[in-house]
Design an enzyme around this catalytic site. Structure first.
Site, mmCIF file in Angstrom:
data_model
loop_
_atom_site.group_PDB
_atom_site.id
_atom_site.type_symbol
_atom_site.label_atom_id
_atom_site.label_comp_id
_atom_site.label_asym_id
_atom_site.label_seq_id
_atom_site.Cartn_x
_atom_site.Cartn_y
_atom_site.Cartn_z
ATOM 1 N N HIS A 5 -10.572 3.563 -1.375
ATOM 2 C CA HIS A 5 -10.632 3.098 0.224
ATOM 3 C C HIS A 5 -11.382 1.822 0.313
ATOM 4 C CE1 HIS A 5 -10.202 4.937 4.423
ATOM 5 N NE2 HIS A 5 -9.062 4.780 3.964
ATOM 6 N N HIS B 48 0.807 -1.265 -0.017
ATOM 7 C CA HIS B 48 -0.092 0.026 -0.064
ATOM 8 C C HIS B 48 1.025 1.102 0.087
ATOM 9 C CE1 HIS B 48 -3.782 1.847 0.673
ATOM 10 N NE2 HIS B 48 -3.326 2.626 1.395
ATOM 11 N N HIS C 91 -10.657 -1.631 1.164
ATOM 12 C CA HIS C 91 -10.766 -2.709 2.310
ATOM 13 C C HIS C 91 -11.285 -2.121 3.404
ATOM 14 C CE1 HIS C 91 -7.397 -3.886 -0.522
ATOM 15 N NE2 HIS C 91 -7.755 -5.138 -0.046
#
Lengths: 727, 228, 94
Positions: A85, A39, A87
């Site tokens: 956004h 990420h 997850h």
């Protein structure tokens, strides 16, 4: 604490030890864990994102910053970016979506720009009403309260999104030239301030574990404390940051998002080429007894990092206090490139900032980088017959139906700039700072990328730029939200590569740079992955925002013209095909022809004598839905559209979704010249029919004795399109 | 009639700049006032703009009603020294403060609602004969808590006192009574008491056909022409 | 079967940020309630349960809390029955 506990592979752990030259402390392992996570590090994608064109005449700041920046005119620069956004929204839909909105707003604010518009690109599974309602409530709850209008968006459905919903949010902001700010301006010997919400134990490991691994039931215990969005503090933080930048003395701004203080401070240090020394005892905490590890990795929302000149930051500090926030000095910048953390009098981490940000081994990118071959066709050439009732039923398909039940819950008008809002395929904003306006569009159905990701990537760009073109808007830049499954699966990564190459080729052909974006991998749960999903946001320069070109007919007696209809129309990748249960490869866009078309269209719309009355793209739902929207379901009862189609491949003519097509209504005076210009440019065009005095849509099929005739009044079309029944 | 207008910014107000712009378009002299000011500046009128003051987390307008500036507004209203217009959150604040009767409760849908509505003048506010009963305005609403509620019998009292200023109308069915997009009692969209007016729709967003309607310009022009 | 009145308090878990409580506390402290602290806002839900005995009613109430009334990611709940007699221990819903 071991390397595995923080999500590092054995090889990465060895690299860490080699860099550091000793066994790192637990805190240092934690820092490497988050900053080397997929990420934060983009380790699977970074080398691939270099394929995208990033330069253009209007580009002020390209990829790598908090947001890309392009120039509208001498008075206005535009900062914009899409962010995912996904997850968090699956774990907690309301707060996940809300904090997604808050996060991308802070990114734009960190560039010194005032956010003026939001758009959302959402994907859900087929039975997802509860999840969708939560996400919509979260987006509205945050955007409405912070006062940034949601001016458009898209929602699509597919089986792979059932446990991997996508919440991608685009934010667009404006700033005056000369207000350049961002993470790059800090100099040694300056003061590092934290403002906003006190730090709690929210979302620790959110980025490194939640968003950087696939989900399974066994992962429930790893769920961090969910971050809660606080739009009120977000509003104060936005105003305080913009006021501080305006006051002067601010060298750099970095928002705190994924991986919190760890990521923000390390990235700011590396972007600015400075070292940083932080005293963690100074960080205001919401909870007692927080460890250095928790303080550094917390993902508490509504925080911003500012670097102020050692002498002369007082005006900025006063501006922050005026908004009721307490700026806290938590450290200083240094000249040595070191990243030093002190906690309870001890030096608890001593690293090079660059190890954290640039030290992670990146996946090599393949070469040569050419467009992949067309996948073999399985079906897609099958001729289907179609009945009036089937066409009506399609209008209620979740991918096509009216989105008003969603977008009326978003404030689309606040800030009084919205000329066209979410009821249109492209948003139009007029600015008090310029006579030019903004045209903003998003595009990217995963359906089109499901089988041939190259095709889908190219088509997403093609559609976004086409949506600007119907407003004669010149594209200034693109932002890409790339969503995919597990990058350690070779086939997932191969499809991801193709998606980027498709975006690259379309961006090159249409001469528009990609100024930044977001990659979200690991949208994969219980071994079910999403379709590779390219979400493209496009920002364009609107020449006359106070008078947008119509997207519905207004008068009787206009020609209805279709541009760029495919020679051999196919249902591949279409909603129709998805309804049959088997998707095949979406067709390749003729990018050269589309480039000629959008160039022509922008010029033609500005030439009043050509008499173009209304124009829109053909996209999801094909010509069928495009004609219905061109008709305008709230239009007058003495106006309709009547077209004639050939009987051969009727369903394919009506329902193909090949990007690059446009429908127009054109008056009699202009049509000969329009036709001549299109012929000269080798752009396919055909008259389908005209506007008539009879209400509704009429389709005549074939000619002579075998001809048939369909007619739907507006009320019937509206009832079908506005039917929602999945609650 | 003076046209010096104070527009109050509470923390979380987000229509303050739109409102300032709209009033300036109409030639008003506008000064912005902070929530923590203890006195109003010299002015003829006060506007409490829309937004989510203090996040509107407890109840919409509940905390802003206790801000220092509202003490000053309350004193000025008690002396009949100023005309006040509360728009959306401003209306909610006036009700929470008790300057206007009733309260604004959650929409029947339970959701935020942003869309265009028609409202009609039901009763001319005292001092504003230019707001003629039957006059209609097309204005946007954008709120989650816009259902006007009063205690039992309160609605009849508001009508009797001439305080029922604006009501929603359904232009398709042309039904002037009973229509409400949000569950307001008797479709009330705005009320008045003395020189204080509150309404849920946003006139400052309807300043030009470019934005969908210029009825808000007409509305604010009439308000600025009233007592000050 | 007997009808058992139940009162359930649904509150944010202590470690979860409460923006509503935070904003409210900040204002009331400024306006004469400086002695007030640790304010957090939740929901109070009253209902009744038809059940054979209090234990069954409690079981139903707790299941309702877990499955519907509380969001297990963010919230916990406490249950009271019969003259404020607290039968059930707090449950965080997970």
């Amino acid at each position: 604490m071991t390397a595995a506990d923080v999500g590092l592979t054995r090889a990465e752990a060895m690299t860490v030890r080699a860099l550091v030259g000793r066994e790192p402390t637990d805190l240092e392992w934690g820092l490497f864990g988050v900053l080397w996570s997929e990420h934060c590090s983009y380790k699977s994608s970074r080398n691939r994102l270099r394929w995208l064109p990033k330069d253009g005449a209007a580009v002020v700041a390209g990829p790598g910053g908090n947001a890309g920046v392009v120039r509208l005119d001498a008075a206005v620069e535009v900062a914009f970016k899409v962010e995912s956004h996904n997850h968090p929204s699956f774990v907690e839909p309301v707060q996940g979506a809300a904090t997604g909105v808050g996060g991308i707003i802070r990114d734009v604010v960190a560039m010194g720009a005032r956010p003026v518009a939001l758009m959302d690109s959402l994907r859900f599974g087929p039975q997802a009403a509860a999840l969708r309602e939560g996400v919509v409530r979260g987006i509205g709850g945050y955007g409405n309260a912070i006062g940034v209008p949601t001016v458009g968006g898209e929602v699509f459905y597919g089986p792979g999104y059932a446990k991997n919903p996508l919440v991608n949010v685009l934010c667009v902001g404006i700033r005056r030239p000369g207000r350049e700010i961002g993470a790059r301006g800090a100099k040694p010997g300056e003061e590092v301030y934290l403002i906003g919400q006190p730090t709690g134990r929210d979302g620790i490991h959110g980025a490194s574990l939640l968003a950087s691994r696939d989900f399974s039931q066994a992962d429930r215990d790893m769920r961090p404390t969910v971050q809660v969005g606080d739009p009120y503090t977000g509003k104060l933080l936005m105003e305080a940051t913009l006021a501080a930048v305006a006051a002067g003395g601010v060298s750099a701004v970095q928002d705190l998002g994924a991986a919190g203080l760890a990521s923000a401070t390390a990235e700011l240090a590396v972007s600015s080429g400075v070292g940083i020394a932080l005293d963690l005892d100074r960080v205001p905490c919401r909870e007692a007894q927080m460890s250095a590890y928790e303080i550094m990795l917390s993902e508490t929302q509504e925080r911003m990092l500012l670097v102020l000149a050692a002498d002369g930051g007082e005006d900025a500090l006063d501006a922050i206090r005026a908004w009721g926030l307490v700026p806290t000095k938590i450290g200083v910048t240094t000249a040595d490139g070191q990243y030093v953390l002190t906690f309870r009098g001890q030096r608890v981490a001593v690293l090079e900032a660059s190890w954290l940000v640039d030290g992670c081994p990146l996946k090599p990118a393949p070469s040569p980088r050419v467009a992949p071959p067309l996948p073999a066709r399985t079906t897609g050439s099958v001729r289907v017959s179609i009945a009036s009732q089937e066409l009506l039923a399609m209008l209620a398909d979740p991918d096509l139906r009216d989105r008003q039940p969603i977008y009326r819950r978003y404030d689309s008008m606040i800030q009084t700039r919205t000329v066209w809002g979410p009821e249109h395929e492209v948003a139009v904003l007029c600015l008090k700072e310029s006579t030019l306006g903004l045209a903003i569009a998003v595009a990217g159905p995963g359906r089109w990328a499901a089988v041939d990701a190259y095709s889908g990537g190219a088509a997403a760009v093609a559609l976004a730029v086409s949506r600007l073109a119907v407003q004669a808007a010149e594209p200034l830049g693109l932002t890409d939200g790339l969503n995919a499954g597990n990058p350690d699966q070779p086939e997932t990564l191969a499809a991801f590569d193709q998606m980027i190459l498709g975006i690259r080729d379309a961006a090159l052909a249409l001469e528009v740079p990609v100024t930044g974006g977001n990659v979200s991998f690991h949208n994969e749960t219980d071994a079910v992955s999403i379709w590779p999903t390219p979400v493209i946001g496009a920002v364009g320069r609107h020449p006359r925002p106070e008078r947008p070109w119509a997207d519905a007919v207004t008068r009787v007696g206009r020609w209805i013209v279709l541009i760029n209809a495919p020679q051999k129309p196919t249902l591949a990748g279409s909603v129709w095909e998805q309804r049959t249960g088997q998707l095949t490869a979406y067709p390749r866009v003729d990018l050269e022809r589309l480039a000629r078309t959008v160039h022509w269209l922008r010029q033609a719309l500005l030439t009043d004598a050509l008499g173009i009355e209304a124009v829109r793209t053909v996209a999801d739902g094909g010509l069928w839905l495009a004609l219905i929207k061109l008709l305008g379901l709230d239009g007058p009862g003495n106006l309709g559209i009547a077209v004639t189609l050939s009987a051969e491949a009727l369903a394919e003519q009506l329902l193909n979704e090949a990007a690059g097509q446009f429908v127009l209504s054109i008056d009699d005076r202009g049509w000969p010249e329009v036709s001549a210009q299109l012929t000269a440019r080798a752009i396919d065009h055909r008259v389908l029919g005209q506007t008539v005095a009879e209400d509704g849509l009429t389709v005549r099929v074939g000619s002579g004795s075998g001809a048939s005739h369909w007619h739907w009044p507006r009320t019937e079309l509206a009832a079908a399109w506005r039917l929602w029944e999945d609650k | 009639m003076g046209n010096n207008v104070a527009v109050v910014t509470f923390p979380g107000s987000n229509c303050d700049h739109d409102t300032v712009w709209a009033l300036q378009e109409l030639g008003a002299e506008v000064v912005m006032v902070r929530h923590d000011a203890r006195e109003l500046p010299r002015c003829d009128r006060v506007v409490l703009p829309g937004g989510f003051s203090y996040g509107d987390y407890l109840r919409a307008g509940a905390l802003a009603a206790h801000a220092p500036i509202m003490d000053a507004v309350g004193r000025a209203v008690a002396r009949d020294a100023v005309s006040v217009l509360g728009i959306c959150n401003g209306f909610q604040i006036l009700c929470e403060r008790g300057i206007l009767p009733g309260t604004l409760w959650s929409n029947t849908s339970g959701e935020f609602l942003c869309r265009w509505e028609w409202v009609e003048v039901a009763t001319s506010p005292p001092g504003w004969p230019a707001f003629v009963p039957g006059m209609r305005f097309r204005l946007p609403i954008a709120h989650a808590q816009g259902a006007f509620r009063v205690h039992e019998g309160g609605a009849a009292q508001i009508w009797a006192e001439g305080g029922a200023f604006l009501r929603y109308v359904d232009p398709v069915r042309n039904a002037a009574t009973g229509y409400s997009p949000n569950g307001s009692v008797q479709g009330i969209a705005g009320i008045c008491r003395g020189r204080v007016i509150g309404l849920m729709p946003h006139p400052e967003r309807a300043m030009s056909p470019v934005f969908g309607s210029e009825d808000g310009r007409r509305f604010l022009h009439l308000w600025l022409g009233g007592p000050s | 079967m007997t009808r058992y009145p139940v009162r359930m308090a649904v509150t944010l878990k202590p470690e979860v940020l409460d923006p509503a409580g935070q904003a409210t506390l900040a204002v009331i402290k400024e306006r004469g309630f400086g002695m007030v602290d640790e304010l957090r806002i939740g929901k109070l839900v009253d209902f009744s349960v038809q059940a054979r005995d209090p234990a069954e009613a409690l079981e139903v109430a707790q299941r309702l809390g877990r499955e519907f009334l509380a969001n297990p990611v963010l919230e916990r709940f406490d249950v009271w029955m019969e003259e404020d007699l607290r039968l059930g221990a707090g449950c965080d819903g997970e």
